[in-house]
Design a protein around this motif. Sequence first.
Motif, PDB file in Angstrom:
ATOM      1  N   LEU A   2       0.848  -1.190   0.000  1.00 21.81           N
ATOM      2  CA  LEU A   2       0.000   0.000   0.000  1.00 21.81           C
ATOM      3  C   LEU A   2       0.883   1.239   0.000  1.00 21.81           C
ATOM      4  CD1 LEU A   2      -2.781   1.403   0.293  1.00 21.81           C
ATOM      5  CD2 LEU A   2      -2.483   1.202   2.779  1.00 21.81           C
ATOM      6  N   ASN A  21      -2.259  -0.440  -9.524  1.00 23.70           N
ATOM      7  CA  ASN A  21      -3.191  -1.487  -9.086  1.00 23.70           C
ATOM      8  C   ASN A  21      -2.973  -2.775  -9.857  1.00 23.70           C
ATOM      9  OD1 ASN A  21      -6.122   0.619  -8.368  1.00 23.70           O
ATOM     10  ND2 ASN A  21      -4.310   0.170  -7.146  1.00 23.70           N
ATOM     11  N   ASP A  26      -1.616  -1.260  -4.082  1.00 23.51           N
ATOM     12  CA  ASP A  26      -2.801  -0.482  -3.722  1.00 23.51           C
ATOM     13  C   ASP A  26      -2.387   0.964  -3.448  1.00 23.51           C
ATOM     14  OD1 ASP A  26      -4.639  -2.593  -3.884  1.00 23.51           O
ATOM     15  OD2 ASP A  26      -4.075  -3.289  -1.892  1.00 23.51           O
ATOM     16  N   ASP A  28      -3.578   4.849  -1.901  1.00 24.82           N
ATOM     17  CA  ASP A  28      -4.401   5.907  -1.317  1.00 24.82           C
ATOM     18  C   ASP A  28      -3.984   7.198  -2.006  1.00 24.82           C
ATOM     19  OD1 ASP A  28      -5.805   4.290   0.347  1.00 24.82           O
ATOM     20  OD2 ASP A  28      -4.717   4.821   2.179  1.00 24.82           O
ATOM     21  N   TYR A  49       1.815   2.947   5.418  1.00 31.53           N
ATOM     22  CA  TYR A  49       2.197   2.826   4.011  1.00 31.53           C
ATOM     23  C   TYR A  49       3.563   2.184   3.836  1.00 31.53           C
ATOM     24  CZ  TYR A  49      -1.777   5.887   3.422  1.00 31.53           C
ATOM     25  OH  TYR A  49      -3.036   6.403   3.458  1.00 31.53           O
ATOM     26  N   GLN A 166       3.023 -10.666  -2.418  1.00 34.37           N
ATOM     27  CA  GLN A 166       2.280 -10.056  -1.317  1.00 34.37           C
ATOM     28  C   GLN A 166       2.029 -11.011  -0.156  1.00 34.37           C
ATOM     29  OE1 GLN A 166      -0.795  -7.204  -2.074  1.00 34.37           O
ATOM     30  NE2 GLN A 166      -0.435  -7.230  -4.266  1.00 34.37           N
ATOM     31  N   SER A 172      -6.450  -9.028  -4.117  1.00 35.81           N
ATOM     32  CA  SER A 172      -7.853  -8.904  -4.487  1.00 35.81           C
ATOM     33  C   SER A 172      -8.124  -9.476  -5.876  1.00 35.81           C
ATOM     34  CB  SER A 172      -8.294  -7.445  -4.448  1.00 35.81           C
ATOM     35  OG  SER A 172      -7.712  -6.721  -5.531  1.00 35.81           O
ATOM     36  N   GLN A 175      -7.131  -7.022  -8.613  1.00 36.54           N
ATOM     37  CA  GLN A 175      -5.699  -7.025  -8.893  1.00 36.54           C
ATOM     38  C   GLN A 175      -5.305  -8.208  -9.763  1.00 36.54           C
ATOM     39  OE1 GLN A 175      -3.753  -6.974  -5.090  1.00 36.54           O
ATOM     40  NE2 GLN A 175      -4.243  -4.838  -4.689  1.00 36.54           N
TER      41      GLN A 175
END
Length: 226
Positions: A2, A21, A26, A28, A49, A166, A172, A175
């Motif tokens: 992230l 992505n 990911d 923000d 992060y 990861q 996800s 992804q």
Amino acid sequence: MLILLVEDDSVLAAQTIDFLNAEGIDVDYAATLASAKEIAAKNAAFDEYDAIVLDMALPDGNALSLMQQTLAGFDAPVLFCTAATALDDKLAAFDAGALDYLTKPFALPELAVRIKLLTGKVSKQNQVFELGDLHIDFSAKIARRGGRTIVLSPQQWQLLALLAEQAPAPVSKVQILRHIWPDSEVNNNMYKSLITRLRHNLSRGDEASVIHTLKGQGVALRETTP
């Protein structure tokens, strides 16, 4: 992984977020210093992060102030991604604590690689990954579990590399779809089939499953917990 992206160009930000992505990163997003500070307060700390990507010139000020004030004392590595090309700007960024500096215009694949290098999470495609008795050499494309060699299709290797990058965190569905089929529309059966085939190839007979589907989160590569 992230990251926080602070960038006032909304078009560039959207393109960057979509690309990252698809790379399993990911994002923000904040368009101003004020928004970045609000995110920091909401998340309690920028330590949430893995990395922070900052534009230097923002509508409400210079991101160097964010580095020197709000980010002071936090561990997340910072990469400046900016149109400022002067040596003085670069030196000021590094003096403030930035670990990397990329000037605009830039290629999105280069940004993704720099982020992964910065966070120490470079793709495991060039590394060995081990999970219990599962041994994977991504550079040689060799996977073994116990005494058997595992044969995988190209798409299964792609998915396995993404999950290993990861692990043990889940990846996800969005992804995975963007990573495996970036330019194609994929039905749910194709997605489920790929997950099922990889799970079957990695775990045979009495071997515990290492591919786990987590409801509402995605798919994770991790050992089975009792």
